[in-house]
Design a protein around this motif. Structure first.
Motif, short mmCIF file in Angstrom:
data_model
loop_
_atom_site.label_atom_id
_atom_site.label_comp_id
_atom_site.label_asym_id
_atom_site.label_seq_id
_atom_site.Cartn_x
_atom_site.Cartn_y
_atom_site.Cartn_z
N LEU A 184 -17.22 25.15 -5.49
CA LEU A 184 -16.45 26.39 -5.38
C LEU A 184 -16.67 27.23 -6.63
CD1 LEU A 184 -14.15 27.75 -3.57
CD2 LEU A 184 -12.57 26.77 -5.23
N ASP A 185 -17.02 28.48 -6.44
CA ASP A 185 -17.24 29.40 -7.55
C ASP A 185 -15.90 29.88 -8.08
OD1 ASP A 185 -18.02 31.31 -9.35
OD2 ASP A 185 -19.30 32.42 -7.97
N LYS A 186 -15.64 29.62 -9.36
CA LYS A 186 -14.35 29.99 -9.93
C LYS A 186 -14.21 31.47 -10.19
CE LYS A 186 -13.74 27.51 -13.57
NZ LYS A 186 -13.23 26.67 -14.67
N ALA A 187 -15.26 32.24 -9.96
CA ALA A 187 -15.23 33.66 -10.31
C ALA A 187 -14.12 34.42 -9.59
CB ALA A 187 -16.58 34.30 -10.02
N PHE A 188 -13.75 33.97 -8.38
CA PHE A 188 -12.73 34.70 -7.62
C PHE A 188 -11.31 34.28 -8.00
CE2 PHE A 188 -12.54 30.79 -5.25
CZ PHE A 188 -11.29 30.78 -4.63
N MET A 189 -11.17 33.26 -8.86
CA MET A 189 -9.85 32.73 -9.19
C MET A 189 -9.19 33.53 -10.31
SD MET A 189 -10.71 28.63 -8.91
CE MET A 189 -9.18 28.21 -9.78
N GLY A 190 -7.88 33.71 -10.16
CA GLY A 190 -7.11 34.43 -11.16
C GLY A 190 -6.60 33.52 -12.26
N ASN A 191 -5.97 34.12 -13.28
CA ASN A 191 -5.42 33.36 -14.40
C ASN A 191 -4.30 32.44 -13.92
OD1 ASN A 191 -7.11 34.58 -16.28
ND2 ASN A 191 -5.69 36.28 -16.64
#
Length: 358
Positions: free
Chosen positions: A281-288
């Motif tokens: 899973l690419d963490k780029a879409f995840m928020g803080n």
């Protein structure tokens, strides 16, 4: 000679006519859900709170047709469907497990068939509704095709399947969100229409808790899954911006981020880990403050090239949870059922919901 020639021409044309007719029927009866569908909405107000410890299970039950004895043609095996006795036996075992765990607040299932050839027309939605009378059910199709022609000599036929979410608590509303993007024509006519199913619960601090059941794409080059992550991430950002808490769980068809093959082989040394079909899973879409939760005690999915063998079957972790900063996770464990009745294993998470001002 002319008669024989005509017969040969007709025989040669039959496959073309068959393919053409199949595509035409699929086009006419193509399931076309809207981007967002309202599944339920109530006027009465029921609340969750910040003191209770809640529990949730995720499980792709594989339409009760992918037990330990099965392989599957799309994964490199040879079989198309299990025997009817096998499906009914798997369904009974799955149901027994869920009933033994009916104290869970939420149950999120994937690949629940309603009337499909591959599961012998069994209405599993009604079946589970009867088996779990203390839970409220919410169902959304993600695979609705009148006739899947593959494999050509033994086609899958009719498929009606979807996501089924159960809750002991009454949500204010429930929505189906269609994932954007699909395969090229005509392949997309016979593939899943992926979606995520969201339950919205009122909280005592006037915000909401959003519980999402998801089943992301498989069998693509990763681009569809990336698009879906971005879309889902947009939904989650909107909820967090509104002050709401969220928890997403299901079959992501991706490994958790930072879950490297070497780490997996070290953790799951009793299983054979799949390092070939490995998509993190690419963490780029995840928020803080968002966190991923998975059980590090057992794999959640097996590959279906062959029937299951712990010594030789490839396994992985693709069933997990994603939480917002307002969700305090207490514990997360995979339930090792030895892939007896599904190609996936259930994962149970316990959590609390923090107040908006914490």
């Amino acid at each position: 000679m002319k008669l024989i020639k005509r017969i040969l021409i007709l025989l040669g044309a039959l496959p073309v006519l068959y393919v053409g007719a199949t595509i035409l029927v699929a086009t006419i009866f193509k399931y076309k859900p809207s981007g967002i569908e309202q599944i339920s909405k109530i006027e009465e107000q029921f609340y969750l709170n910040d003191t209770t410890i809640y529990s949730v299970l995720i499980w792709n039950i594989g339409y009760a047709g992918l037990g330990a004895e099965m392989d599957f043609f799309y994964d490199g095996g040879t079989k198309v469907r299990d025997t009817e006795d096998g499906v009914r036996r798997n369904l009974h075992k799955i149901t027994t497990f869920l009933q033994e765990n009916d104290t869970l607040d939420f149950i999120l299932l994937q690949e629940v068939d309603e009337n499909s050839k591959r599961s012998y027309g069994i209405n599993m939605v009604d079946h589970f509704n009867l088996a779990l009378p203390e839970h409220f059910p919410f169902y959304a199709y993600n695979y609705k095709v009148p006739f899947v022609p593959l494999p050509w000599l033994n086609p899958m036929g009719r498929v009606n399947s979807g996501l089924l979410s159960f809750s002991k608590h009454i949500p204010a509303e429930t929505k189906r969100f269609a994932f954007k993007g699909n395969y090229a024509w005509p392949k997309h006519l016979f593939m899943l229409d992926r979606c995520y199913l969201a339950n919205y619960f009122l909280l005592e601090d006037s915000t909401r808790f959003v519980l999402i059941n998801t089943h992301n794409s498989a069998y693509d080059d990763g681009n569809l899954r990336k698009q879906q992550n971005i879309q889902l991430g947009g939904t989650l950002v909107n909820e967090e911006t509104a002050g709401n808490a969220f928890l997403v769980g299901g079959d992501w068809n991706q490994c958790p981020p930072d879950f490297l093959p070497g780490m997996a082989q070290e953790i799951f040394h009793n299983w054979v880990f799949d390092t070939i079909n490995f998509v993190p899973l690419d963490k780029a879409f995840m928020g803080n403050g968002w966190e991923v939760w998975w059980g590090n005690n057992a794999p959640t999915n097996r590959r279906l090239q062959t029937s299951y063998s712990k010594e030789t079957s490839f396994t992985t972790v693709i069933d997990f949870f994603l939480s917002s900063s307002r969700v305090e996770v207490i514990e997360c464990n995979t339930i090792d059922l030895n892939f007896a009745n599904s190609d996936h294993q259930p994962v149970i998470l316990t959590f609390k919901i923090k107040r908006f001002d914490e």
